[in-house]
Motif scaffolding. Structure first.
Motif, PDB file in Angstrom:
ATOM      1  N   PHE A 204       0.823  -1.025   0.109  1.00 54.24           N
ATOM      2  CA  PHE A 204       0.007   0.027   0.027  1.00 54.24           C
ATOM      3  C   PHE A 204       0.873   1.183   0.001  1.00 54.24           C
ATOM      4  O   PHE A 204       0.598   2.257  -0.678  1.00 54.24           O
ATOM      5  N   HIS A 205       2.034   1.096   0.765  1.00 55.19           N
ATOM      6  CA  HIS A 205       2.850   2.504   0.746  1.00 55.19           C
ATOM      7  C   HIS A 205       3.406   2.632  -0.770  1.00 55.19           C
ATOM      8  O   HIS A 205       3.422   3.807  -1.114  1.00 55.19           O
ATOM      9  N   VAL A 206       3.729   1.487  -1.561  1.00 52.28           N
ATOM     10  CA  VAL A 206       4.405   1.852  -2.749  1.00 52.28           C
ATOM     11  C   VAL A 206       3.232   2.353  -3.684  1.00 52.28           C
ATOM     12  O   VAL A 206       3.514   3.434  -4.432  1.00 52.28           O
ATOM     13  N   PHE A 207       2.217   1.596  -3.735  1.00 58.58           N
ATOM     14  CA  PHE A 207       0.974   2.094  -4.481  1.00 58.58           C
ATOM     15  C   PHE A 207       0.427   3.500  -4.278  1.00 58.58           C
ATOM     16  O   PHE A 207       0.265   4.114  -5.313  1.00 58.58           O
ATOM     17  N   GLU A 208       0.327   3.820  -2.992  1.00 59.17           N
ATOM     18  CA  GLU A 208      -0.201   5.066  -2.745  1.00 59.17           C
ATOM     19  C   GLU A 208       0.915   6.225  -3.055  1.00 59.17           C
ATOM     20  O   GLU A 208       0.481   7.219  -3.535  1.00 59.17           O
ATOM     21  N   ASN A 209       2.157   6.000  -2.604  1.00 63.63           N
ATOM     22  CA  ASN A 209       3.027   7.161  -2.808  1.00 63.63           C
ATOM     23  C   ASN A 209       3.490   7.558  -4.180  1.00 63.63           C
ATOM     24  O   ASN A 209       3.363   8.570  -4.709  1.00 63.63           O
ATOM     25  N   ILE A 210       3.545   6.304  -5.205  1.00 63.12           N
ATOM     26  CA  ILE A 210       3.808   6.532  -6.295  1.00 63.12           C
ATOM     27  C   ILE A 210       2.269   7.070  -7.129  1.00 63.12           C
ATOM     28  O   ILE A 210       2.473   7.966  -8.072  1.00 63.12           O
ATOM     29  N   GLY A 211       1.069   6.428  -6.712  1.00 65.57           N
ATOM     30  CA  GLY A 211      -0.032   6.872  -7.255  1.00 65.57           C
ATOM     31  C   GLY A 211      -0.247   8.389  -7.143  1.00 65.57           C
ATOM     32  O   GLY A 211      -0.794   9.193  -7.982  1.00 65.57           O
ATOM     33  N   MET A 212      -0.006   8.932  -5.814  1.00 61.10           N
ATOM     34  CA  MET A 212      -0.267  10.364  -5.451  1.00 61.10           C
ATOM     35  C   MET A 212       0.761  11.216  -6.355  1.00 61.10           C
ATOM     36  O   MET A 212       0.452  12.241  -6.517  1.00 61.10           O
ATOM     37  N   SER A 213       1.957  10.615  -6.373  1.00 58.22           N
ATOM     38  CA  SER A 213       3.045  11.393  -7.100  1.00 58.22           C
ATOM     39  C   SER A 213       2.883  11.663  -8.549  1.00 58.22           C
ATOM     40  O   SER A 213       3.028  12.867  -9.053  1.00 58.22           O
ATOM     41  N   ILE A 214       1.987  10.955  -9.200  1.00 58.77           N
ATOM     42  CA  ILE A 214       1.638  11.129 -10.765  1.00 58.77           C
ATOM     43  C   ILE A 214       0.324  11.434 -10.869  1.00 58.77           C
ATOM     44  O   ILE A 214      -0.234  11.557 -11.903  1.00 58.77           O
ATOM     45  N   GLY A 215      -0.416  11.829  -9.769  1.00 58.68           N
ATOM     46  CA  GLY A 215      -1.855  12.194  -9.754  1.00 58.68           C
ATOM     47  C   GLY A 215      -2.947  11.089  -9.908  1.00 58.68           C
ATOM     48  O   GLY A 215      -4.334  11.352 -10.083  1.00 58.68           O
ATOM     49  N   LEU A 216      -2.660   9.830  -9.584  1.00 52.04           N
ATOM     50  CA  LEU A 216      -3.415   8.713  -9.997  1.00 52.04           C
ATOM     51  C   LEU A 216      -4.459   8.773  -8.556  1.00 52.04           C
ATOM     52  O   LEU A 216      -5.424   8.221  -8.813  1.00 52.04           O
ATOM     53  N   LEU A 217      -3.772   9.027  -7.300  1.00 51.11           N
ATOM     54  CA  LEU A 217      -4.498   8.802  -6.063  1.00 51.11           C
ATOM     55  C   LEU A 217      -4.161  10.153  -5.407  1.00 51.11           C
ATOM     56  O   LEU A 217      -3.480  10.931  -5.725  1.00 51.11           O
ATOM     57  N   PRO A 218      -5.333  10.444  -4.344  1.00 48.41           N
ATOM     58  CA  PRO A 218      -5.344  11.798  -3.628  1.00 48.41           C
ATOM     59  C   PRO A 218      -3.907  11.869  -2.912  1.00 48.41           C
ATOM     60  O   PRO A 218      -3.472  10.783  -2.449  1.00 48.41           O
ATOM     61  N   LEU A 219      -3.189  13.194  -2.582  1.00 48.82           N
ATOM     62  CA  LEU A 219      -2.364  13.153  -1.766  1.00 48.82           C
ATOM     63  C   LEU A 219      -2.531  12.914  -0.354  1.00 48.82           C
ATOM     64  O   LEU A 219      -3.436  13.374   0.402  1.00 48.82           O
ATOM     65  N   THR A 220      -1.652  12.055   0.286  1.00 45.64           N
ATOM     66  CA  THR A 220      -1.627  11.760   1.493  1.00 45.64           C
ATOM     67  C   THR A 220      -0.047  11.599   2.084  1.00 45.64           C
ATOM     68  O   THR A 220       0.669  11.349   1.173  1.00 45.64           O
ATOM     69  N   GLY A 221       0.042  11.687   3.513  1.00 40.01           N
ATOM     70  CA  GLY A 221       1.468  11.629   4.158  1.00 40.01           C
ATOM     71  C   GLY A 221       1.986  10.126   3.968  1.00 40.01           C
ATOM     72  O   GLY A 221       1.921   9.346   5.249  1.00 40.01           O
ATOM     73  N   ILE A 222       2.257   9.600   2.788  1.00 37.82           N
ATOM     74  CA  ILE A 222       2.786   8.216   2.848  1.00 37.82           C
ATOM     75  C   ILE A 222       4.172   8.167   2.321  1.00 37.82           C
ATOM     76  O   ILE A 222       4.307   8.805   1.208  1.00 37.82           O
ATOM     77  N   PRO A 223       5.264   7.633   2.886  1.00 37.69           N
ATOM     78  CA  PRO A 223       6.523   7.484   2.499  1.00 37.69           C
ATOM     79  C   PRO A 223       6.930   6.514   1.643  1.00 37.69           C
ATOM     80  O   PRO A 223       5.894   5.500   1.713  1.00 37.69           O
ATOM     81  N   LEU A 224       7.705   6.422   0.639  1.00 35.28           N
ATOM     82  CA  LEU A 224       7.954   5.410  -0.096  1.00 35.28           C
ATOM     83  C   LEU A 224       8.948   4.287   0.446  1.00 35.28           C
ATOM     84  O   LEU A 224      10.112   4.892   0.895  1.00 35.28           O
ATOM     85  N   PRO A 225       8.736   3.211   0.545  1.00 33.10           N
ATOM     86  CA  PRO A 225       9.502   2.172   1.508  1.00 33.10           C
ATOM     87  C   PRO A 225      10.985   2.291   1.084  1.00 33.10           C
ATOM     88  O   PRO A 225      11.456   2.284  -0.167  1.00 33.10           O
ATOM     89  N   PHE A 226      11.850   2.501   2.151  1.00 32.38           N
ATOM     90  CA  PHE A 226      13.360   2.024   1.979  1.00 32.38           C
ATOM     91  C   PHE A 226      14.007   3.215   1.362  1.00 32.38           C
ATOM     92  O   PHE A 226      15.080   3.120   1.116  1.00 32.38           O
ATOM     93  N   ILE A 227      13.148   4.204   0.749  1.00 30.30           N
ATOM     94  CA  ILE A 227      13.896   5.151  -0.032  1.00 30.30           C
ATOM     95  C   ILE A 227      13.520   6.570   0.616  1.00 30.30           C
ATOM     96  O   ILE A 227      14.424   7.510   0.706  1.00 30.30           O
ATOM     97  N   SER A 228      12.225   7.004   1.009  1.00 29.38           N
ATOM     98  CA  SER A 228      11.869   8.238   1.656  1.00 29.38           C
ATOM     99  C   SER A 228      12.794   8.594   2.883  1.00 29.38           C
ATOM    100  O   SER A 228      13.020   7.668   3.757  1.00 29.38           O
ATOM    101  N   GLN A 229      12.833   9.912   3.098  1.00 33.28           N
ATOM    102  CA  GLN A 229      13.745  10.006   4.395  1.00 33.28           C
ATOM    103  C   GLN A 229      12.773   9.912   5.509  1.00 33.28           C
ATOM    104  O   GLN A 229      11.751   9.947   5.550  1.00 33.28           O
TER     105      GLN A 229
END
Length: 264
Positions: A204-229
């Motif tokens: 879900f973290h991967v799907f939501e983070n990438i989805g919100m970055s490209i406009g596929l999903l609404p923006l939420t405070g979700i980090p990208l696993p193993f990459i986000s600060q």
């Protein structure tokens, strides 16, 4: 789930299915409520995704799961319609204006120049500017707010382009695929529940983070696993993967010991 055998096919007891669903829901309510009280929509959605995964793997009959999920989907669609056409009703129920702004920026990011829409627009620009092969590591010319954590995928898209983004998604696919294999190989119900929770969390973290970055999903405070600060998110993800690796280790140790006994 308690079953009885009727010929070659197991038959589920509906009472046992409902009892299992009740246990999953009751044990999930306390942490879910605590997160909701902090107004953390992203983490709330993560908990819901984990609950859905546990229900799917629990063995509950589809005659119960299908109407349940259909009702949840219908509720979500109704809330989305109310956001667009009747927000006053949702405000009386306790929804916050900032939640509406996230939906607005998702449905029409270029219709408003507010903070949320600006972040999404800049993210789309950064990813698009990377084109096929990107601008190179460390070359970030488009300003994206919070690019080091929630919007890290915009940096990946700008630096490494479409090809680099696809490679990253493929690596996540391999990771999740291997965890799913371990989940089935262990043939242990307790291990399967733990592995499913970790898999759904990372997925879900991967799907939501990438989805919100490209406009596929609404923006939420979700980090990208193993990459986000963020050390806490990294520690939690590493602990989850470590648990699954431990399951694989114990399963292999058990299988080798069984083979030794058979050999003797």
């Amino acid at each position: 789930v308690v079953t009885k055998h009727n010929g070659d096919y197991p038959t589920h007891y509906p009472k046992a299915d409902f009892l299992l669903l009740g246990k999953i829901i009751l044990t999930s309510i306390p942490p879910l409520v605590l997160v909701m009280l902090q107004n953390d929509l992203g983490s709330t959605l993560v908990f819901i995704a984990i609950i859905i995964g546990l229900v799917l793997i629990s063995g509950v009959s589809w005659k119960i799961i299908l109407p349940l999920f259909t009702g949840v989907a219908a509720l979500g669609g109704t809330l989305l319609i109310l956001v667009v056409y009747n927000r006053d009703f949702l405000l009386r129920l306790g929804f916050k204006p900032y939640q509406f702004s996230r939906i607005d920026s998702w449905l029409n990011p270029y219709g408003d120049s507010g903070d949320t829409s600006y972040q999404l627009i800049q993210s789309i620009k950064a990813i698009g500017s990377g084109k096929m092969f990107g601008k190179g590591f460390g070359t970030s010319e488009v300003y994206v707010p919070v690019r080091e954590s929630d919007m890290i995928f915009s940096t990946i898209g700008e630096n490494f382009g479409f090809l680099g983004s696809c490679i990253l998604i493929f690596i996540y696919f391999l990771l999740i695929y291997q965890m799913i294999r371990i989940c089935f190989d262990t043939k242990n119900e307790f291990y399967a529940y733990i592995a499913t929770g970790v898999i759904m969390m990372i997925l879900f973290h991967v799907f939501e983070n990438i989805g919100m970055s490209i406009g596929l999903l609404p923006l939420t405070g979700i980090p990208l696993p193993f990459i986000s600060q963020g050390g806490t998110a990294l520690l939690g993800n590493m602990m989850g993967v470590g648990l699954i690796m431990s399951m694989r280790y114990h399963y292999r140790s058990y299988m080798f010991s069984e083979e030794d006994e058979d050999f003797k």
